[in-house]
Design an enzyme around this catalytic site. Structure first.
Site, PDB file in Angstrom:
ATOM      1  N   HIS A 207       0.788  -1.238   0.000  1.00  0.00           N
ATOM      2  CA  HIS A 207       0.000   0.000   0.000  1.00  0.00           C
ATOM      3  C   HIS A 207       0.819   1.287   0.000  1.00  0.00           C
ATOM      4  CE1 HIS A 207       0.878   0.036   4.306  1.00  0.00           C
ATOM      5  NE2 HIS A 207       0.485   1.286   4.317  1.00  0.00           N
TER       6      HIS A 207
HETATM    7  C1  UD1 Z   1      -2.114   5.731   5.601  1.00  0.00           C
HETATM    8  C2  UD1 Z   1      -0.829   6.228   6.278  1.00  0.00           C
HETATM    9  C3  UD1 Z   1       0.182   5.093   6.305  1.00  0.00           C
HETATM   10  C4  UD1 Z   1      -0.401   3.827   6.909  1.00  0.00           C
HETATM   11  C5  UD1 Z   1      -1.689   3.469   6.185  1.00  0.00           C
HETATM   12  C6  UD1 Z   1      -2.337   2.244   6.778  1.00  0.00           C
HETATM   13  C7  UD1 Z   1      -0.354   8.625   5.879  1.00  0.00           C
HETATM   14  C8  UD1 Z   1       0.506   9.574   5.177  1.00  0.00           C
HETATM   15  N1  UD1 Z   1      -0.216   7.322   5.526  1.00  0.00           N
HETATM   16  O1  UD1 Z   1      -1.801   5.430   4.257  1.00  0.00           O
HETATM   17  O2  UD1 Z   1       1.289   5.498   7.083  1.00  0.00           O
HETATM   18  O3  UD1 Z   1       0.518   2.790   6.794  1.00  0.00           O
HETATM   19  O4  UD1 Z   1      -2.592   4.591   6.285  1.00  0.00           O
HETATM   20  O5  UD1 Z   1      -3.346   1.765   5.930  1.00  0.00           O
HETATM   21  O6  UD1 Z   1      -1.111   9.013   6.738  1.00  0.00           O
HETATM   22  N2  UD1 Z   1      -9.182   4.949   1.069  1.00  0.00           N
HETATM   23  C9  UD1 Z   1     -10.434   4.402   0.956  1.00  0.00           C
HETATM   24  N3  UD1 Z   1     -11.109   4.086   2.107  1.00  0.00           N
HETATM   25  C10 UD1 Z   1     -10.602   4.313   3.358  1.00  0.00           C
HETATM   26  C11 UD1 Z   1      -9.336   4.909   3.445  1.00  0.00           C
HETATM   27  C12 UD1 Z   1      -8.631   5.215   2.289  1.00  0.00           C
HETATM   28  O7  UD1 Z   1     -10.929   4.163  -0.125  1.00  0.00           O
HETATM   29  O8  UD1 Z   1     -11.275   3.998   4.354  1.00  0.00           O
HETATM   30  C13 UD1 Z   1      -8.413   5.241  -0.176  1.00  0.00           C
HETATM   31  C14 UD1 Z   1      -8.629   6.655  -0.668  1.00  0.00           C
HETATM   32  O9  UD1 Z   1      -8.626   6.626  -2.048  1.00  0.00           O
HETATM   33  C15 UD1 Z   1      -7.368   7.371  -0.207  1.00  0.00           C
HETATM   34  C16 UD1 Z   1      -6.329   6.252  -0.281  1.00  0.00           C
HETATM   35  O10 UD1 Z   1      -7.029   5.066   0.072  1.00  0.00           O
HETATM   36  O11 UD1 Z   1      -7.062   8.459  -1.015  1.00  0.00           O
HETATM   37  C17 UD1 Z   1      -5.167   6.432   0.653  1.00  0.00           C
HETATM   38  O12 UD1 Z   1      -5.610   6.629   1.995  1.00  0.00           O
HETATM   39  P1  UD1 Z   1      -4.751   7.542   2.995  1.00  0.00           P
HETATM   40  O13 UD1 Z   1      -5.325   7.501   4.365  1.00  0.00           O
HETATM   41  O14 UD1 Z   1      -4.502   8.886   2.401  1.00  0.00           O
HETATM   42  O15 UD1 Z   1      -3.336   6.844   2.998  1.00  0.00           O
HETATM   43  P2  UD1 Z   1      -2.965   5.311   3.178  1.00  0.00           P
HETATM   44  O16 UD1 Z   1      -2.327   4.846   1.928  1.00  0.00           O
HETATM   45  O17 UD1 Z   1      -4.088   4.519   3.730  1.00  0.00           O
END
Ligand code: UD1
Length: 363
Positions: A207
């Site tokens: 991820h």
């Molecule tokens: C975040 C953390 C990372 C952690 C990870 C655990 C930061 C910078 N990164 O990364 O350190 O290891 O969480 O999973 O804070 N999305 C959904 N549904 C959700 C959540 C996210 O669809 O419930 C999708 C969205 O398109 C979003 C993307 O995932 O833009 C990324 O989510 P985000 O929280 O920005 O970062 P992670 O990659 O999850």
């Protein structure tokens, strides 16, 4: 005399896991008035709610609903909303976990209001320094008054940046959780649902932005997993983070993922149950490379560096670039026998130690 108030801020999967341990210790000891705040960074049921249910956590007292966005947008939204809550609740301390955008927003909001910050999992450092999580950790550690480290190595990292006050080596709260919930793991049942034979399959999670958002890297990893699955005739279970799912579709890489066993993101119990019976792990998750070790499994870590050097320096885990031939080589190397390195991150009492230490400071 009324109890002091502590606000604990979480928002993403790894933070729910860490908070669950501290929360349980606070409840056992009735240490302070504990207000649980969920930023809303993760919001899908299988990225958030499932952890609260499975880990026996109380529902959050406040939900900020920040959702997804660019780093600046997500952090700014959390900063503004969390500041408003701090002004309303006036806590004596803010408790933060790990290295997400939620963590850094919490640190900035609290520090500017002169509210002491406690950071669980302090002192982790890794390259590249431009990694969003690395930026978040460095800032949070430099703003924190209480820094709880998983190991002496993390304490040394802080020392080398001049942070020596308020630092305690407690061990890893994730090890506490593993020990507490191990009796609830159901590996046979979890395998049966996916038709997996004991120790005949690999677990994989991907991820990180540097792997998912770079088409060459993502293709290399999927090709590598595909090749390993074909050459060994083994199943590879890949619970798909929503970011990775979107990137595979956007980059047209579905065919490379077709031979893998793709599943939705898993809750803690299912992931650990499957890990207990797998042959090995491939991951770019900071937390999962350690959880694999707690389950006695070795991991190929698809990162240029790791914050958990204790595991790579002794050869238990192996770093690997995101290219198919490297991945095959690294997985072959995992098969060489290795003695299990015990207790690298404490003995499983980190939650109690963190709460004890904070109780002293909150008077
Ligand atoms: C975040 C953390 C990372 C952690 C990870 C655990 C930061 C910078 N990164 O990364 O350190 O290891 O969480 O999973 O804070 N999305 C959904 N549904 C959700 C959540 C996210 O669809 O419930 C999708 C969205 O398109 C979003 C993307 O995932 O833009 C990324 O989510 P985000 O929280 O920005 O970062 P992670 O990659 O999850």
């Amino acid at each position: 005399m009324s109890l002091p108030t502590v606000i604990s801020l979480v928002g993403a999967r790894p933070q729910f896991i860490k908070e669950a341990v501290v929360n349980a210790a606070v409840r056992r000891r009735n240490s302070w008035r504990h207000i649980l705040v969920h930023s809303g960074q993760h919001y899908d049921a299988n990225m958030s709610e499932i952890f609260f249910t499975q880990l026996g956590m109380p529902s959050p007292d406040h939900f900020l609903g920040i959702g997804s966005g660019t780093h600046a947008a997500q952090t700014a939204e959390a900063l503004v909303k969390f500041e408003a809550l701090l002004l309303q609740e006036k806590p004596e301390l803010v408790l933060l976990y790990g290295d997400t955008n939620t963590t850094v927003a919490g640190a900035l909001a609290a520090a500017k209001l002169k509210i002491p910050v406690a950071h669980v999992e302090a002192g982790i450092r890794q390259n590249p320094k431009t990694m969003p999580e690395e930026i978040n950790r460095v800032i949070t550690d430099h703003l924190a008054s209480h820094l709880f480290c998983c190991s002496q190595l993390a304490k040394g990292n802080l020392e080398s940046e001049g942070i020596t006050r308020g630092v305690t080596v407690t061990g890893d709260v994730m090890y506490d959780l593993y020990r507490t919930l191990e009796p609830s793991f159901t590996p046979r049942e979890a395998r049966r649902k996916l038709g997996l034979e004991k120790e005949s399959y690999l677990m994989a999670t991907i991820h990180r932005d540097f792997n998912t958002d770079n088409p060459q890297a993502l293709r290399g990893i999927l090709q590598g997993l595909q090749a390993v699955s074909a050459s060994r005739g083994c199943q590879i279970v890949l619970p798909l983070h929503p970011r990775t799912r979107k990137c595979i579709a956007a980059q047209g890489l579905e065919t490379f993922a077709a031979s893998l066993t793709l599943v939705d993101p898993l809750g803690y119990l299912d992931l650990m149950s499957l890990t207990q019976d797998c042959a090995g792990v491939v991951t770019d998750s900071g937390g999962y490379q350690k959880e694999a070790y707690y389950a006695g499994k070795r991991a190929v870590v698809i990162m240029p560096d790791t914050g958990w050097r204790e595991l790579t320096e002794c050869g238990w885990n192996i770093l690997c670039p995101p290219q198919a031939p490297n991945l095959e080589k690294a997985l072959a190397a995992l098969e060489e026998p290795r003695e299990y390195p015990r207790n690298l991150f404490g003995e499983g009492h980190a939650g109690e130690r963190i709460v004890e230490e904070l109780e002293k400071n909150l008077g």
